[in-house]
Design an enzyme around this catalytic site. Structure first.
Site, short mmCIF file in Angstrom:
data_model
loop_
_atom_site.label_atom_id
_atom_site.label_comp_id
_atom_site.label_asym_id
_atom_site.label_seq_id
_atom_site.Cartn_x
_atom_site.Cartn_y
_atom_site.Cartn_z
CG ASP A 123 -52.71 97.95 -28.17
OD1 ASP A 123 -53.11 99.04 -28.08
OD2 ASP A 123 -51.60 97.61 -29.18
CG ASP A 250 -58.39 102.72 -24.02
OD1 ASP A 250 -57.92 103.94 -24.65
OD2 ASP A 250 -58.19 101.63 -24.29
CG HIS A 279 -54.81 101.57 -24.32
ND1 HIS A 279 -55.71 101.09 -25.10
CD2 HIS A 279 -53.48 100.87 -25.02
CE1 HIS A 279 -55.30 100.52 -26.20
NE2 HIS A 279 -53.83 100.15 -26.19
#
Length: 302
Positions: A123, A250, A279
């Site tokens: 991320d 994801d 994710h």
């Protein structure tokens, strides 16, 4: 820069988080200083694994991986980004910029003089960590890219991201634990949800978490687009071994792994897409992600 600091008692008795706290005083780039929290586990003389989290998590995300790394003989450095976890939280959203996040986090590398780094980034940990690699390539020995990207604003971010960004600005309250819960395939316990909410006693602490989605470069003239293009220019010249490990569930990051697989150091590496991983794959398949990282280190040593 007005800052907030989450009271220590918010972090009492968190499940599976027995790690000692460490802190750095970093330059806030506005004439003051910020306290940045980080974990430092495993043998100190060993080459470090730098674990960078993203939005809206903190070093708690790596709790199932850190013991595996340490037991394998690696030193593990896991900072809390400014605005998250046990690190200080500037109170105004305008205090947060992409460049400041890069500059703040770079000070972890320079103050601890980290070298021969294995970067594990997911991320926003990737949006920041990959910029660190580009800025200080000689400090990095290898890179593990997990559910992240390095956007330049030259291509659409996709409907899934746009939906998330809209949600992040409108939702009230902003429940970090439930957001992490929603981004996993296996789901969290109530105590784990509470642990992700621990850094944020109320909305006033959430300026960084609210700001992050809006800092992703979404147009060619975004303030960060030029710097990210420059980073790509550097990374395309690096031979540093790179491994992609993405979660099959994801939807936001789907396909981003292929972009990284074009880099020189990614050629011939055992890239993975892990089933039953969303994710936040550190939650869904943390031990597997740690094992694959250790194997990658062994494969690329020497």
């Amino acid at each position: 820069m007005e800052t907030l600091r989450t009271p220590d008692d918010r972090f009492n008795a968190l499940p599976d988080y027995p790690f000692a706290a460490n802190h750095l005083q970093i330059d806030d780039s506005a004439g003051g200083h910020l306290r940045m929290h980080y974990l430092d586990e495993g043998p100190a003389p060993a080459d470090p694994i730098l674990c960078l989290h993203g939005e809206p998590s903190w070093s708690y995300l790596y709790r199932h991986m850190i013991p595996i790394f340490a037991q394998a003989g690696h030193r593990v450095i896991a900072p809390d980004l400014i605005g998250f976890g046990k690190s200080d939280k500037p109170a105004k959203r305008s205090d947060y910029t992409y460049q400041r996040h890069v500059d703040w986090t770079l000070q972890v590398l320079t103050q601890l003089d980290l070298r021969n780094i294995t970067l594990v980034c997911q991320d926003w940990g990737g949006l920041i960590g990959l910029r660190l690699w580009a800025a200080e390539p000689d400090r990095f020995s290898r890179v593990v890219v997990a559910n992240t990207a390095l956007p330049t604003g030259d291509h659409p971010l996709g409907a899934a991201f746009e939906s998330w960004r809209s949600f992040s600005q409108q939702v009230d309250p902003f429940n970090a634990g439930r957001i992490v819960h929603g981004g996993t395939a296996t789901k969290l316990s109530p105590a784990e949800v509470a642990a992700y909410n621990a850094p944020f006693p109320d909305e006033s602490y959430m300026a960084g978490a609210r700001a992050f989605p809006m800092l992703v470069p979404d147009s060619p003239d975004n303030p960060a687009s030029r710097a990210n293009r420059g980073a790509w220019t550097v990374l395309k010249r690096q031979q540093t071994p790179l491994l992609t490990i993405f979660g099959a569930e994801d939807k936001i990051m789907a396909g981003a792994d292929r972009t990284f697989q074009s880099l020189p150091g990614a050629q011939g590496q055992p890239h993975e897409i892990l089933p039953a991983a969303g994710h936040f794959l550190q939650e869904d398949v943390g031990p597997e992600l740690a094992r694959l990282t250790c194997e990658f280190i062994n494969l690329t040593n020497g």
